[in-house]
Design a protein around this motif. Structure first.
Motif, short mmCIF file in Angstrom:
data_model
loop_
_atom_site.label_atom_id
_atom_site.label_comp_id
_atom_site.label_asym_id
_atom_site.label_seq_id
_atom_site.Cartn_x
_atom_site.Cartn_y
_atom_site.Cartn_z
N PRO A 14 0.83 -1.22 0.00
CA PRO A 14 0.00 0.00 0.00
C PRO A 14 0.86 1.26 0.00
O PRO A 14 1.79 1.39 0.80
CB PRO A 14 -0.80 -0.12 1.31
CG PRO A 14 -0.83 -1.58 1.59
CD PRO A 14 0.49 -2.12 1.12
N GLY A 15 0.55 2.15 -0.92
CA GLY A 15 1.30 3.40 -1.01
C GLY A 15 2.34 3.43 -2.10
O GLY A 15 2.86 4.49 -2.44
N VAL A 16 2.66 2.26 -2.67
CA VAL A 16 3.64 2.22 -3.76
C VAL A 16 2.94 2.56 -5.08
O VAL A 16 1.89 2.00 -5.40
CB VAL A 16 4.30 0.83 -3.86
CG1 VAL A 16 5.15 0.72 -5.13
CG2 VAL A 16 5.15 0.57 -2.63
N VAL A 17 3.54 3.47 -5.82
CA VAL A 17 3.02 3.82 -7.15
C VAL A 17 3.62 2.88 -8.19
O VAL A 17 2.90 2.26 -8.97
CB VAL A 17 3.35 5.29 -7.49
CG1 VAL A 17 2.81 5.65 -8.88
CG2 VAL A 17 2.77 6.22 -6.44
N ASP A 18 4.94 2.76 -8.20
CA ASP A 18 5.61 1.82 -9.11
C ASP A 18 7.07 1.71 -8.72
O ASP A 18 7.56 2.47 -7.88
CB ASP A 18 5.48 2.26 -10.57
CG ASP A 18 5.33 1.06 -11.51
OD1 ASP A 18 5.96 0.01 -11.24
OD2 ASP A 18 4.57 1.16 -12.49
N THR A 19 7.75 0.76 -9.35
CA THR A 19 9.17 0.55 -9.06
C THR A 19 10.00 0.85 -10.30
O THR A 19 9.49 0.90 -11.42
CB THR A 19 9.45 -0.91 -8.63
OG1 THR A 19 9.52 -1.74 -9.80
CG2 THR A 19 8.36 -1.43 -7.71
N GLY A 20 11.30 0.98 -10.08
CA GLY A 20 12.22 1.20 -11.18
C GLY A 20 12.70 -0.08 -11.82
O GLY A 20 13.64 -0.06 -12.62
N LEU A 21 12.08 -1.21 -11.49
CA LEU A 21 12.39 -2.48 -12.15
C LEU A 21 11.53 -2.60 -13.41
O LEU A 21 10.30 -2.59 -13.34
CB LEU A 21 12.10 -3.65 -11.21
CG LEU A 21 13.10 -3.87 -10.08
CD1 LEU A 21 12.54 -4.85 -9.06
CD2 LEU A 21 14.44 -4.38 -10.62
N PHE A 22 12.18 -2.72 -14.55
CA PHE A 22 11.48 -2.91 -15.82
C PHE A 22 11.75 -4.35 -16.26
O PHE A 22 12.83 -4.67 -16.77
CB PHE A 22 11.99 -1.92 -16.86
CG PHE A 22 11.43 -0.53 -16.71
CD1 PHE A 22 10.81 0.11 -17.77
CD2 PHE A 22 11.52 0.15 -15.50
CE1 PHE A 22 10.29 1.39 -17.64
CE2 PHE A 22 11.01 1.43 -15.35
CZ PHE A 22 10.39 2.05 -16.42
N ILE A 23 10.76 -5.20 -16.03
CA ILE A 23 10.92 -6.63 -16.28
C ILE A 23 10.13 -7.03 -17.53
O ILE A 23 8.94 -6.71 -17.66
CB ILE A 23 10.41 -7.46 -15.08
CG1 ILE A 23 11.02 -6.93 -13.76
CG2 ILE A 23 10.72 -8.93 -15.28
CD1 ILE A 23 12.52 -7.02 -13.68
#
Length: 369
Positions: free
Chosen positions: A337-346
């Motif tokens: 909860p609270g995460v918009v997105d990550t810098g992992l591009f899989i």
């Protein structure tokens, strides 16, 4: 120019293709025409009126080239003034040609030569850094030019990433638009990229109106042997991932320093995670609890307080201390909860162009893994 306008108008108004069109040409024209709307007898590109003839375009240029105070505008300002209200096929090339042809602009007095300031001698360490920076920039440029030259075609919508490498993409794209009279429309991934695109005279469009992007080109902080990426060093990871996911092809460009066999081998600043402001402490603790390492709030350099993204959020930089299943990690963090997105591009990148130190360009393609 008028011929192109009529092709689009006839297709939108009556569904009629030019008689000589083959199937592939019909598809290209259909894709291109989808960027326009018909209002009565006029065509509009978004909210800009599409100019029909070269004569009308020239008359508009004469009107907008001269400011209300009588001052003649330069190429950049003339472009921006016209692009705000009008669009025509090949307008960037035309404006670049017409401004220098203006009689008054030809006779402008030359600017005074700048005062030469004697440069202080550089220390050996400064010289080494300057040489390294030049090599890196040349490597970025080679990768960018290779990607733009191979992947960008006429009548395409192109997603433009963010960061230092993208400057070379925009410059090369503008060169090709002027030289080859291409009709290319750009979807930026950040406010900074939008300004760069507009300043150089390329057309900016909104992703909300054009959901399908032909190709997206972006940089990366690190690329592993399976084309997994770490991105977000410039703080635009969410917009970059949205544009990449909407593209038929996602192409990555980088210099030789970003080429790794495993994530974390070269890039030591961690994986960025964009979070809403009230959640940065709970998310930081959750990441550290589940995966170890440290997830720290990214602080700004030129202002007090944390870095704030274009979306008004904060960034955590998670410095991990061991290898992980990156697909599983990405999914788990995004579910917090609270995460918009990550810098992992899989599983997003189709091909990566690395500008190498020896002057070559190395290509890593997902179909060849």
């Amino acid at each position: 120019m008028e011929h192109k306008w009529e092709e689009v108008f006839n297709l939108l108004s009556a569904g009629v293709y030019p008689p000589e069109c083959v199937k592939s040409q019909k598809y290209t024209l259909k894709c291109y025409a989808s960027k326009f709307t018909l209002q009565g007898e006029d065509l509009f590109f978004e909210d800009k009126k599409a100019v029909k003839s070269r004569e009308e375009a020239r008359a508009l240029f004469e009107e907008f080239h001269i400011a209300p105070n009588g001052k003649h505008l330069g190429i950049g300002k003339s472009r921006r003034a016209l692009c705000a209200k009008y669009y025509w096929f090949g307008m960037t090339r035309d404006i670049d040609k017409w401004v220098p042809e203006c009689d008054k602009c030809k006779t402008r007095p030359l600017a005074l030569a700048p005062i030469k300031i004697k440069k202080l001698a550089r220390k050996p360490l400064q010289i080494c850094r300057a040489v390294l920076n030049k090599k890196v920039e040349e490597a970025k440029k080679r990768a960018a030019y290779a990607a733009v030259d191979y992947h960008v075609k006429d009548n395409q919508i192109v997603g433009i990433g963010s960061g230092s490498t993208i400057v070379h993409v925009i410059k090369r794209l503008a060169e090709r638009v002027r030289k080859e009279n291409l009709n290319v429309f750009c979807v930026p991934t950040s406010f900074q990229t939008r300004l760069l695109i507009q300043d150089i005279g390329l057309m900016v469009i909104d992703l909300n109106r054009h959901l399908e992007i032909d190709v997206a080109i972006d940089g990366a902080d690190e690329v592993d042997s399976e084309l997994n990426l770490i991105k977000g060093g410039c703080g635009c990871l969410t917009q970059e991932k949205i544009v990449a996911s909407c593209a038929k092809s996602f192409i990555v460009i980088a210099d030789y320093r970003k080429d790794s066999s495993a994530l974390g081998e070269q890039w030591k600043k961690g994986i960025p995670v964009e979070v809403i402001p009230m959640a940065y402490v709970p998310v930081s603790r959750a990441i550290q609890s589940q995966f170890g390492g440290s997830a720290d709030l990214r602080m700004a350099v030129s202002k007090a307080g944390p870095v704030v993204t274009d979306n008004g959020n904060f960034l955590l930089d998670w410095r991990f201390d061991q290898e992980h299943n990156w697909s599983a990690v990405n999914t788990t963090i995004k579910m917090m909860p609270g995460v918009v997105d990550t810098g992992l591009f899989i599983n997003l990148a189709e091909r990566v162009y690395f500008g190498m130190e020896d002057g070559t360009v190395k290509i890593r393609d997902k179909n060849m893994l």
